[in-house]
Design a protein around this motif. Structure first.
Motif, PDB file in Angstrom:
ATOM      1  N   GLU A 122      -1.367   3.558   2.630  1.00 63.90           N
ATOM      2  CA  GLU A 122      -2.642   4.274   2.461  1.00 63.90           C
ATOM      3  C   GLU A 122      -3.843   3.347   2.584  1.00 63.90           C
ATOM      4  N   TYR A 123      -3.614   2.019   2.536  1.00 64.82           N
ATOM      5  CA  TYR A 123      -4.710   1.055   2.657  1.00 64.82           C
ATOM      6  C   TYR A 123      -4.841   0.506   4.080  1.00 64.82           C
ATOM      7  N   CYS A 142       9.924  -2.244  -2.984  1.00 63.48           N
ATOM      8  CA  CYS A 142       9.081  -1.725  -1.905  1.00 63.48           C
ATOM      9  C   CYS A 142       9.937  -1.131  -0.785  1.00 63.48           C
ATOM     10  N   ARG A 177       2.518  -7.251   2.703  1.00 67.34           N
ATOM     11  CA  ARG A 177       2.600  -5.985   1.977  1.00 67.34           C
ATOM     12  C   ARG A 177       3.841  -5.882   1.088  1.00 67.34           C
ATOM     13  N   ARG A 218      -3.221  -1.727  -9.471  1.00 72.67           N
ATOM     14  CA  ARG A 218      -2.647  -0.649  -8.666  1.00 72.67           C
ATOM     15  C   ARG A 218      -1.172  -0.930  -8.363  1.00 72.67           C
ATOM     16  N   VAL A 246       5.004   0.951   2.735  1.00 70.34           N
ATOM     17  CA  VAL A 246       4.478   0.647   1.408  1.00 70.34           C
ATOM     18  C   VAL A 246       3.035   0.164   1.517  1.00 70.34           C
ATOM     19  N   TRP A 247       2.184   0.631   0.626  1.00 72.38           N
ATOM     20  CA  TRP A 247       0.740   0.375   0.659  1.00 72.38           C
ATOM     21  C   TRP A 247       0.087   0.920   1.942  1.00 72.38           C
ATOM     22  N   PRO A 259       2.266   0.419  -5.779  1.00 73.63           N
ATOM     23  CA  PRO A 259       2.593   1.163  -4.543  1.00 73.63           C
ATOM     24  C   PRO A 259       2.814   2.637  -4.846  1.00 73.63           C
ATOM     25  N   HIS A 260       2.325   3.504  -3.953  1.00 73.30           N
ATOM     26  CA  HIS A 260       2.416   4.947  -4.171  1.00 73.30           C
ATOM     27  C   HIS A 260       3.854   5.410  -4.024  1.00 73.30           C
ATOM     28  N   LEU A 273      11.285   2.275  -1.781  1.00 70.59           N
ATOM     29  CA  LEU A 273      10.225   3.269  -1.636  1.00 70.59           C
ATOM     30  C   LEU A 273      10.113   3.737  -0.190  1.00 70.59           C
ATOM     31  N   GLU A 274      10.199   2.810   0.740  1.00 64.65           N
ATOM     32  CA  GLU A 274      10.104   3.179   2.156  1.00 64.65           C
ATOM     33  C   GLU A 274      11.300   4.020   2.593  1.00 64.65           C
ATOM     34  N   SER A 284      10.625   7.567   0.988  1.00 62.24           N
ATOM     35  CA  SER A 284       9.407   8.288   1.378  1.00 62.24           C
ATOM     36  C   SER A 284       9.203   8.348   2.887  1.00 62.24           C
TER      37      SER A 284
END
Length: 290
Positions: free
Chosen positions: A269-270, A255, A232, A287, A266-267, A289-290, A258-259, A262
């Protein structure tokens, strides 16, 4: 059989001359079994004229296990030269080639933002022969632990400090042609520090160089054909085309940030995907990473 002499190497300055000549391929488990006496002493063992001493360290607590070895909190047996606690990364000698490669990289790195390696040893422990890598012990655990302990988001000001440390470490290793290949919160260790004006109370250090590669080495080649890392956090060019370069570490760093901000994986949601699905998602879709 050719005569093989093993020497315990603890001095980092001597490591390149002596340690690199020891090949796990030459020293098989079978050769140890035939060469050792039926009831070996725990203190030392003679192998074709070479002597393997018992470890200089006492392993106190198991800190974790990974693909290439286990990590223990260790303390020196020496009563005259107490060096403080160390992290001892260990593997049975016949399975230690990857750990030896990690040691050869880490012994050259001396940065406040990289976990320090103090040397290594080949030691007799019970009825097995172990390869021990002696590392700096970071008692503050990891960025991953910090994210979990804070139930999600870190303060932006704290994330900035941690991120700056990681970038400093990456700049240092990249300047030495080393690609880490597995940057993620679990491999970013926290070392308590008393440095003034450091709000977090920690220095962040890059650890676990088990998958690291040196650009220009025979193993690295032209950079292609190396799908390595934690799926990931792998960059599109790495997971999609097997291409390793400094950008793989920079993507994984992104990534990680982001973690930190947030509190979400990371990723995430999948969910947990099969490897081919990760390849399609990260390597071949548009796509992000959100």
């Amino acid at each position: 059989m050719a005569k093989i002499t093993l020497r315990v190497v603890r001095n980092p300055n001597l490591m390149k001359k002596k340690h690199t000549s020891i090949s796990v391929k030459e020293i098989t488990k079978a050769s140890f079994e035939t060469a050792l006496p039926k009831k070996p002493s725990a203190d030392n063992v003679t192998l074709d004229g070479g002597r393997i001493n018992s470890s200089s360290w006492v392993k106190l607590v198991l800190l974790g296990t990974g693909a290439y070895g286990s990590v223990y909190l260790g303390t020196s047996k020496s009563k005259t030269h107490h060096t403080g606690d160390r992290a001892i990364k260990t593997a049975e000698l016949s399975h230690a080639s990857s750990l030896m490669d990690e040691g050869r990289i880490m012994i050259r790195l001396q940065s406040p933002f990289v976990v320090r390696c103090y040397g290594d040893e080949i030691a007799r422990e019970g009825y097995s022969t172990q390869y021990n890598l002696i590392l700096e012990y970071c008692s503050g655990k990891t960025i991953a632990d910090l994210i979990e302990d804070n139930h999600g988001e870190l303060l932006e000001s704290e994330a900035k400090v941690f991120a700056r440390d990681v970038l400093s470490g990456l700049t240092y290793i990249h300047d030495r042609n080393i690609v880490h290949c597995d940057i993620k919160p679990d491999n970013l260790l926290l070392s308590p520090t008393a440095v003034r004006f450091r709000s977090t109370g920690y220095l962040t250090k890059i650890g676990d160089f088990g998958l690291a590669m040196e650009k220009g080495s025979l193993e690295y080649g032209n950079g292609y054909g190396h799908k390595r890392g934690t799926t990931r956090y792998m960059s599109p060019e790495l997971i999609g085309h097997g291409f390793v370069d400094f950008g793989a570490d920079v993507w994984a760093f992104g990534c990680t940030v982001l973690e930190m901000l947030s509190g979400a994986t990371v990723w995430g949601e999948y969910g947990d995907l099969a490897f081919d699905d990760w390849v399609n998602l990260i390597g071949h879709s548009d796509r992000m990473p959100h």
